[in-house]
Design a protein around this motif. Sequence first.
Motif, PDB file in Angstrom:
ATOM      1  N   ILE A 231       0.821  -1.225   0.000  1.00  0.00           N
ATOM      2  CA  ILE A 231       0.000   0.000   0.000  1.00  0.00           C
ATOM      3  C   ILE A 231       0.851   1.271   0.000  1.00  0.00           C
ATOM      4  N   PRO A 232       1.935   1.341   0.802  1.00  0.00           N
ATOM      5  CA  PRO A 232       2.744   2.571   0.752  1.00  0.00           C
ATOM      6  C   PRO A 232       3.331   2.864  -0.631  1.00  0.00           C
ATOM      7  N   TYR A 233       3.336   1.872  -1.528  1.00  0.00           N
ATOM      8  CA  TYR A 233       3.882   2.075  -2.873  1.00  0.00           C
ATOM      9  C   TYR A 233       2.778   2.422  -3.867  1.00  0.00           C
ATOM     10  N   GLY A 234       1.601   2.678  -3.354  1.00  0.00           N
ATOM     11  CA  GLY A 234       0.481   3.023  -4.220  1.00  0.00           C
ATOM     12  C   GLY A 234      -0.769   2.326  -3.750  1.00  0.00           C
ATOM     13  N   GLU A 235      -1.836   3.135  -3.539  1.00  0.00           N
ATOM     14  CA  GLU A 235      -3.105   2.543  -3.102  1.00  0.00           C
ATOM     15  C   GLU A 235      -3.660   1.681  -4.224  1.00  0.00           C
ATOM     16  N   ASP A 236      -3.447   2.131  -5.470  1.00  0.00           N
ATOM     17  CA  ASP A 236      -4.047   1.409  -6.590  1.00  0.00           C
ATOM     18  C   ASP A 236      -2.986   0.642  -7.375  1.00  0.00           C
ATOM     19  N   ILE A 237      -3.475  -0.247  -8.198  1.00  0.00           N
ATOM     20  CA  ILE A 237      -2.619  -1.145  -8.969  1.00  0.00           C
ATOM     21  C   ILE A 237      -1.679  -0.386  -9.898  1.00  0.00           C
ATOM     22  N   MET A 238      -2.201   0.621 -10.576  1.00  0.00           N
ATOM     23  CA  MET A 238      -1.395   1.326 -11.569  1.00  0.00           C
ATOM     24  C   MET A 238      -0.160   1.976 -10.945  1.00  0.00           C
ATOM     25  N   SER A 239      -0.336   2.580  -9.746  1.00  0.00           N
ATOM     26  CA  SER A 239       0.832   3.206  -9.110  1.00  0.00           C
ATOM     27  C   SER A 239       1.874   2.154  -8.774  1.00  0.00           C
ATOM     28  N   ARG A 240       1.398   0.977  -8.370  1.00  0.00           N
ATOM     29  CA  ARG A 240       2.372  -0.064  -8.008  1.00  0.00           C
ATOM     30  C   ARG A 240       3.116  -0.570  -9.239  1.00  0.00           C
ATOM     31  N   ILE A 241       2.374  -0.717 -10.346  1.00  0.00           N
ATOM     32  CA  ILE A 241       3.055  -1.167 -11.573  1.00  0.00           C
ATOM     33  C   ILE A 241       4.062  -0.101 -12.009  1.00  0.00           C
ATOM     34  N   THR A 242       3.675   1.166 -11.888  1.00  0.00           N
ATOM     35  CA  THR A 242       4.594   2.251 -12.236  1.00  0.00           C
ATOM     36  C   THR A 242       5.856   2.157 -11.377  1.00  0.00           C
ATOM     37  N   TYR A 243       5.663   1.870 -10.097  1.00  0.00           N
ATOM     38  CA  TYR A 243       6.824   1.719  -9.210  1.00  0.00           C
ATOM     39  C   TYR A 243       7.728   0.601  -9.706  1.00  0.00           C
ATOM     40  N   VAL A 244       7.110  -0.521 -10.081  1.00  0.00           N
ATOM     41  CA  VAL A 244       7.883  -1.682 -10.555  1.00  0.00           C
ATOM     42  C   VAL A 244       8.664  -1.326 -11.816  1.00  0.00           C
ATOM     43  N   ILE A 245       8.017  -0.576 -12.721  1.00  0.00           N
ATOM     44  CA  ILE A 245       8.669  -0.267 -13.999  1.00  0.00           C
ATOM     45  C   ILE A 245       9.810   0.731 -13.804  1.00  0.00           C
ATOM     46  N   THR A 246       9.577   1.719 -12.929  1.00  0.00           N
ATOM     47  CA  THR A 246      10.543   2.814 -12.870  1.00  0.00           C
ATOM     48  C   THR A 246      11.664   2.569 -11.865  1.00  0.00           C
ATOM     49  N   LYS A 247      11.419   1.720 -10.878  1.00  0.00           N
ATOM     50  CA  LYS A 247      12.418   1.540  -9.820  1.00  0.00           C
ATOM     51  C   LYS A 247      13.226   0.275 -10.080  1.00  0.00           C
ATOM     52  N   GLU A 248      14.532   0.401 -10.044  1.00  0.00           N
ATOM     53  CA  GLU A 248      15.373  -0.786 -10.178  1.00  0.00           C
ATOM     54  C   GLU A 248      15.060  -1.739  -9.025  1.00  0.00           C
ATOM     55  N   ASN A 249      14.924  -2.990  -9.351  1.00  0.00           N
ATOM     56  CA  ASN A 249      14.575  -3.996  -8.341  1.00  0.00           C
ATOM     57  C   ASN A 249      13.201  -3.791  -7.718  1.00  0.00           C
ATOM     58  N   GLY A 250      12.400  -2.907  -8.328  1.00  0.00           N
ATOM     59  CA  GLY A 250      11.072  -2.623  -7.792  1.00  0.00           C
ATOM     60  C   GLY A 250      10.208  -3.864  -7.738  1.00  0.00           C
ATOM     61  N   LEU A 251      10.300  -4.696  -8.779  1.00  0.00           N
ATOM     62  CA  LEU A 251       9.487  -5.913  -8.829  1.00  0.00           C
ATOM     63  C   LEU A 251       9.866  -6.845  -7.686  1.00  0.00           C
ATOM     64  N   LYS A 252      11.162  -7.034  -7.520  1.00  0.00           N
ATOM     65  CA  LYS A 252      11.639  -7.925  -6.474  1.00  0.00           C
ATOM     66  C   LYS A 252      11.205  -7.402  -5.103  1.00  0.00           C
ATOM     67  N   GLU A 253      11.291  -6.079  -4.950  1.00  0.00           N
ATOM     68  CA  GLU A 253      10.953  -5.450  -3.677  1.00  0.00           C
ATOM     69  C   GLU A 253       9.476  -5.688  -3.324  1.00  0.00           C
ATOM     70  N   LEU A 254       8.590  -5.384  -4.265  1.00  0.00           N
ATOM     71  CA  LEU A 254       7.154  -5.532  -3.984  1.00  0.00           C
ATOM     72  C   LEU A 254       6.791  -7.014  -3.832  1.00  0.00           C
ATOM     73  N   SER A 255       7.432  -7.859  -4.623  1.00  0.00           N
ATOM     74  CA  SER A 255       7.168  -9.290  -4.535  1.00  0.00           C
ATOM     75  C   SER A 255       7.577  -9.819  -3.154  1.00  0.00           C
ATOM     76  N   SER A 256       8.740  -9.397  -2.698  1.00  0.00           N
ATOM     77  CA  SER A 256       9.230  -9.847  -1.386  1.00  0.00           C
ATOM     78  C   SER A 256       8.310  -9.382  -0.270  1.00  0.00           C
ATOM     79  N   LEU A 257       7.822  -8.152  -0.396  1.00  0.00           N
ATOM     80  CA  LEU A 257       6.948  -7.624   0.648  1.00  0.00           C
ATOM     81  C   LEU A 257       5.735  -8.523   0.850  1.00  0.00           C
ATOM     82  N   VAL A 258       5.105  -8.920  -0.258  1.00  0.00           N
ATOM     83  CA  VAL A 258       3.912  -9.760  -0.155  1.00  0.00           C
ATOM     84  C   VAL A 258       4.278 -11.108   0.456  1.00  0.00           C
ATOM     85  N   LYS A 259       5.398 -11.668   0.011  1.00  0.00           N
ATOM     86  CA  LYS A 259       5.794 -12.983   0.531  1.00  0.00           C
ATOM     87  C   LYS A 259       6.087 -12.909   2.024  1.00  0.00           C
TER      88      LYS A 259
END
Lengths: 630, 630
Positions: A231-259
Motif C-alpha cells: 500500500i505505501p507504494y500506491g493505493e491502486d494497482i497502476m501506481s504499483r506497476i509504475t513503481y515496478v517499472i521505474t524503480k530498479e529492483n522494484g518488482l523484487k521489492e514488492l514481490s518480497s513484501l507480499v511474501k
Amino acid sequence: MKVILEPIGKIVDARKYEDLLKVCRKAGINILSECGGIGVCGKCKIIIKDQEFVSKHTGVEKHHFSKEEINEGYRLACQTKVLFTEGILKIIIPKESISEKRKIQSIGFEREIQIEPLIKKIHLILDKPSLFDLRSDSQRIIDSIMKKYNIHNLEINFDILKDIPNLLREYDWNVTAILWNNKIIDIEKGDTSKLMYGLAIDIGTSKIVCQLIDLINGETVNIAFEENPQIPYGEDIMSRITYVITKENGLKELSSLVKESINKLIEKLCLEKNINPNNIYEAVIVGNTAMHHIFLGIQPKYLALAPYVPVISESINISSKKIGLNINKNANIHVLPVIGGFVGADAVADVLATGIYELDEMCLLIDIGTNSEVFIGNKNGILAASCASGPAFEGMQIKYGMKAISGAIEEFSIKNNGEVIYKTIDNLKPIGICGSGAVDIVAELFINGFIDNRGRFIDIKNPRIIKTDKGYAYIIAWKNETAINEDITFSQEDINAIQLAKSAIHTACVLLMKKMNINEEDIDKLFIAGAFGNYLNPINSINIGLIPDIPIERISFVGNTAISGAKICLLSKKMREEASFITKKIKFIELATDPEFPKELANSMYLPYKDLSKYRSVEERLKNRKVTNF
Amino acid sequence: MKVILEPIGKIVDARKYEDLLKVCRKAGINILSECGGIGVCGKCKIIIKDQEFVSKHTGVEKHHFSKEEINEGYRLACQTKVLFTEGILKIIIPKESISEKRKIQSIGFEREIQIEPLIKKIHLILDKPSLFDLRSDSQRIIDSIMKKYNIHNLEINFDILKDIPNLLREYDWNVTAILWNNKIIDIEKGDTSKLMYGLAIDIGTSKIVCQLIDLINGETVNIAFEENPQIPYGEDIMSRITYVITKENGLKELSSLVKESINKLIEKLCLEKNINPNNIYEAVIVGNTAMHHIFLGIQPKYLALAPYVPVISESINISSKKIGLNINKNANIHVLPVIGGFVGADAVADVLATGIYELDEMCLLIDIGTNSEVFIGNKNGILAASCASGPAFEGMQIKYGMKAISGAIEEFSIKNNGEVIYKTIDNLKPIGICGSGAVDIVAELFINGFIDNRGRFIDIKNPRIIKTDKGYAYIIAWKNETAINEDITFSQEDINAIQLAKSAIHTACVLLMKKMNINEEDIDKLFIAGAFGNYLNPINSINIGLIPDIPIERISFVGNTAISGAKICLLSKKMREEASFITKKIKFIELATDPEFPKELANSMYLPYKDLSKYRSVEERLKNRKVTNF
C-alpha cells in the motif's frame, strides 16, 4: 500540524507540544497504555519515520527499545511531542498497540464439494532391503504405495533424494509418504497421516487473507489477514506497476513484501493452533492479475499498457522453496489461472465458488473491491468486465471515511421525524464512516429528499446541513457524540465520491446486460461478493443504483468468494480442473472500448440512474418519502 | 629417487640433480620442448605439489608463470632438478605438455533408430496483441504451436516467464520456441530452428566421455573425454564412497569435480565446432550407480554397505541450472535408470544399444572396465551380474603396465622360432604394456608352454626368462629396444593380476549361464563392450579364459555401448521408454551370495579354466603348440 494515523488512514489535528498518545486518543483510537502516559508500561508503541517533526527520544524510550528499533523509528506515543504547528506528520500504529479488530470478510459462500485434495499422506511400513530384496530406496517406497493404494506412475521429488537414504534407516523403515498428485514430495517419521494442512490465500490490492485448512476434513482451522504491505507504494494497482517499472529492483521489492507478509500470516496461523508449518503441503493462491504477476515475480508492465495483456493466463504449480513461502519446503504452490489483464485469479475463484457457470438461471455476480469485477451469465457462457470502482467503499476519498474497524459508522438511517440513527462497529463512540455507512448515508439523504438525483443538496434549511468552503455537508454525528471531539459530516464531495464508485460498477452491469441482450428482470440471481459486500444494505444499494433494481429475495451476499474459490481448489482436484475450464468459458469485455461507455457512465452517476423507469422500487420509495423536511 | 608420472601412472628412477625433462623422456614420454631445454619455449610445463624435493624456480620460470600458476605448482620440466637420491616425487604432466593421444573408445555400436528427440524447435510469427485479441503472452505462444503442430497440453517453464514479455516485444513477435516434451523451455529471436544440439555423456570410474550431437540429423558433431577428476580420491569406487562418507562436504566436492570436468568438455566441444552452448537443450547421462549418485549429489553410502541398494533406480529429469551444467539454462538433464547398486545406468545403456533384450538369439554381453558387467539373455529375459575385475586391464597392478597411450605395447606374439613380436600404439619405442598387450602376453606364454595352466612359469631355461627377487619374469622387450632404457618384463605377479581379473569376469559368465541353465554352445552372440574391449584379441581372450570358448564368428566388439546407449536415448523418446522397460526385464544376480561362487572363482583362475573340456579350441591349440622350447 496534521497527523496521519496509519494503517487506518485517519487524519487528525495536533497542537504544538501535544503528545501523540493524546493525539491518537483524540482521533478515537484505543491505543494501549497502562501507566497513564509516563513511559513505564511501554505499550503505546508507534513508528515515526520523520523524526525531525517530533521531540527527541527520552530516557525511558531508550530503555524500552533496542538500537534497531530506534533506527526503525519506534517511539512511545506518550513520550513523543509534536514540535511544529504546520506540516504533515505520518505515524504508524502497530497492531500490538491497538486492541480493536477490523471487520473484514475472510470467508465466503462455500459450495458443497467432495474432499479430494491433491495431497495424500500414506503411512508405510517398508520391507528392509536384503540380499534377496535389492530394490532401491525409491523403488521400495513406490512399490509399497502402489501395492497399498494402486497409484501408478509415481515419481519421487529429486530434492528429497539427498535425504531419503539416511531418513529411511533412521526412521527404521516406518514412514509416512506425502504425495502431491503422483509425486512423492516428502517422507516423515512414523505415522503422521492425520497431520495434513493446506492454505488458501487471497492477495488483494488492499489486504491479504489467509486460511489454514485441514485437508482431511476440509475445515478451516484458522484465519488471518493483513494489510497488503505494498500500500505505501500506491493505493491502486497502476501506481504499483509504475513503481515496478521505474524503480530498479522494484518488482523484487514488492514481490518480497507480499511474501514476507504471507509468511507472517502463516506463522501466526500455525502458532495460534500449535501446527507445524512443515505439515502444510500445499497453498492455493488467488489475486487480481497485477497482484498475481507481482507475487510470482513476473513483469507486470504490460498490464498497464494497452491492450493490457497478462504474461501468463494458465494456472501455475511451483515449489514453495522456489517462491519462498515458509511451509514444507517441497509443498506445491498452485496459482489459479487468470482470465485477462483486469480479470484475475480472484475472479476465477468467484465464479468457481458461486458455481454460476453450472447454473441454468441467469446470474449477475459483482465482486466489490478497489477494482470490482462483474459477471453475467450461466452454464451457457459468461461475460466478464472489470471496473476501477476506487477505494471509496473502503472509506478512502471520504473526509471522515475510514476502514471498517471499531468505531466506524457502519449503518445509518433517518427516521420519519428526521431523527438520525447510526450504529458503529463494536458500538463505540464514532470515529468516522466506513463504506457500508457511506452507502446508507447517500441512500437516506436521497430517499428523504436532502439531495437530488444528481447528488446535490437541495434542502439546505435543515439544522444538520452546514455550509463549508467546499460546499454543503450533512452532520452525521454531533461533536459531543463522537470520540474525536468534532462533528462527523458527509459533504457534497463525499457524495460525489460514492456516485463515481457506484457508477463504475453500475455501468459494467448495464453494458454487460446489453451485450448479453437481457434486462434486470431476466436476472434470476444476484451475488454480491467481496470483503465489503456483506455489510451492505441491499435496499440502500438499490436506492443509490449501486446494483440493478432486482427483487431483494434474488440477492445473495456471498462474502469473500475469492478465498472460498481458493479453498475449494485446495480441497478438490476436480474443482482445480473446473477452474481451467471456466477461464475458457468466460469472455472478457473491455468496457472502455464500448462506444456506449461514456454515456452509460454519465447516466449511472444519477441516483439511482438517469432513467428512473429502470428503478421502479426506488421510484415507489421516493413517492412514499418519509421525512417531512423542516 | 622414484618419480611418479601422473596421470599415466608410470614410475621411473631419477638421479640426483637430473632435470625432469630428461626424467620424463627416459620414461618414454614425449613431453613437448622446442628450445632444447633452456627454458625459452615454455612448453614443458609440469605440476609439482611437493616443491621441497626439487630445485627453486629459475628466472625464466618466473617469466613464464603467473603467481597463481607458481602457487599451483607449475614448473618447467627442463628447469627443475631432483634434489635427493631417495624418496618419492609425484609430478603431474598436463595434457598440453604431451603430444600423444590415448587410445580410447569414445563411440560404440549404434542401432538404427528413428530420430525423434524430445527437444523440438518451432519457428513462430505471432499475432500481436490488440484490443480484439487479449490473449496472454503464454497463451499466444501455446495457441500458435497448437495450430502449427497440433501439440496439446503445452506448458510453459516458469523460469522463462520473467523474460517472456520483454523478449517477445523486443523480437517483434518473431521467435523460435524450444520445447522439451510438451514444455516450452525457452524462446529465441527469429528462426533458429536449425540450431539444435544435445549431449551424450558417460561418466566412467576412470574417464568421462562426452559426445556433442546434432539433434536434427542425429550425427555426432564432436567427441571429447577426460580422466575422471575423482581419481586422486580413489582409483576404485569403494575408496571414493569412503571419501564421501568420512569427509565433510566430500559428496559435494566429488560431485563438483565431475561437473567441472563435464563443463570443460562442453566448452571444448563447442569451441572446436563454433557452437553456442545455449543451443544445447538436453543431455543424457549414463554411469555406474556410484558415479550416478555422486554426480547427482545423492548419498552413495549404502552402495558400499550390504545389501548395496541404490537410493533411486528410476530415470531422472532435472534442469541443467539445478545440476550446474553450462548449457542452455533450461535444458533438461536426463539420467538413465539404474538396475542395482552394481549395475548402473551404463549397463542399461549397454543392453539398449546392443538391443539384446529384443533378440531371439541367446546373447552374452560383457562390458569390461574397472567394474565389469555381464548379461545373459534375450527377449525372454536377461540376467545381469557385476564383478570387480579391477584395473589390471587398464594397465594398473602390472609392473610395466600403463594406459593405452602412445608407446604402449598393445599386441604381442611369440613366433614358432621363439622370436617375439610386439606392436606399440603409434609405433613408438615401447614404454610399457597396456591391457590388450597383457592379455596377449599371458595367452602366448601359456599356449607356447612358458607357463602352466595355473599361470606358473615352467620353462625357466629360456634366455628371456629371468629370476627376480619376486620370482620369475619374461622379458618382453630388451632394454635397447625400449624408450625407457631398461628391459620391459612381465612377471609372475603380473600374470596373477591378469588371472584374477579374468577369473572375476569368467566366474560371472559361468554362474549366469548356470542360472540361465545354458552352456557355452547355447550362446549365439557374444558382445564385448567397453573402452578396452575393442583392442582385445578374441582368440587370446579365449586362450586365457577371459571369455567362454565360443566360435569367434559369434563374437562382436561393440565398443563404448554406454555412450551409444546415451546417444540413442537423446535422439529417441521411444528408446528412453525402452530404457525404463529394460530395467524391469533385467534381473540382477548377486554373485557373492551364490554358494558356488568361491569354487567357480578358483576354477576360473586356471588358464583357460580348470575343466579343459569347456575350452576345446584351446585344448586343440595346446596340442599344436608351436614353439620348441630351447
